[in-house]
Each structure stands twice: as C-alpha cells, then as structure tokens.
Design an enzyme around this catalytic site. Sequence first.
Site, PDB file in Angstrom:
ATOM      1  CB  THR A  17      -0.919   0.036   1.233  1.00  0.00           C
ATOM      2  OG1 THR A  17      -0.125   0.144   2.411  1.00  0.00           O
ATOM      3  CG2 THR A  17      -1.804  -1.194   1.313  1.00  0.00           C
ATOM      4  CG  ASP A  18      -1.286   4.936  -0.992  1.00  0.00           C
ATOM      5  OD1 ASP A  18      -1.859   4.596   0.076  1.00  0.00           O
ATOM      6  OD2 ASP A  18      -1.895   5.457  -1.941  1.00  0.00           O
ATOM      7  CB  ALA A  19       1.532   7.303   3.021  1.00  0.00           C
ATOM      8  CB  VAL A  22      -5.107   3.234  -1.225  1.00  0.00           C
ATOM      9  CG1 VAL A  22      -5.641   2.828  -2.582  1.00  0.00           C
ATOM     10  CG2 VAL A  22      -6.181   3.944  -0.412  1.00  0.00           C
TER      11      VAL A  22
END
Length: 133
Positions: A17-19, A22
């Site tokens: 995921t991103d920060a 997501v």
Amino acid sequence: MSAVPFSFPIRVYWEDTDAGGVVYHASYVRFLERARTEWLRAMGIGQQGLRESEDLVLVVRAMQLDFHQPARLDDELLASVVVTERRHASLLIGQVITRGDQVLVRATVRVACLVASSFRPRALPEWLAVDST
C-alpha cells in the site's frame, strides 16, 4: 476458452500500500503474477523446473490493466486466471482481482513461450496447449 477459472487468495499487507493504506497500482501486477504462478503449480508445473528440464520460460509480452475500485490494507482478495486464447507460441490470459463480489481490477495478459537459453519463441508444450484450468 476454459470454463472454470483458477483462483488464488491474496491478503493485502502494508508493503502493498501507499501511505494512506490504499494498494499501490504496481502491487496489482505482483498479485496477478502470483496467481499465474500458482495456476501453473496447481497443474504440477514449477517455473524453475520448466527452465531447467525443458529450457522453457513463460514471459509477459503485453498486459492491459483496468482499475475499477481500490483495495486497502488487510483486504482479502481473490485473483483469478483463465486462458481465453491459445496461439502457437503464446497464451492470452484473462485475470480478475475481486474483493467479495466487487471487481477491483481486470487484466488481459499475453504470455509468450520462449526457449530459456536464447529467448527465442517456441511452440507451447502439449500440456499447456490443451485446456488445463
């Protein structure tokens, strides 16, 4: 072409995921690859074994991704594999990543069959040229 798709479960981890939690778009490519690898394993075929015993590799020649909905941290996903077309030296594979009944990603993947030692095209082996899902 084949009626029943192969399915492989995937759990979304922090590294996918991103920060914001997501799933990062490139992570879906890894999920799809894992499903194709496990599809082969379900038929008793390991990719390293193919390379060593048959001098054969299966490589992605083209891929089209259509993103519908995002996946998030800790989601339980299912990635499917279904062969939709066979040619002399390649397969067209349809793949879908779902979360429950929701389609998140649809992919079309052209996989080419190559001689491992020269990276030249070669015919699909018979075991892969028949309906095997």
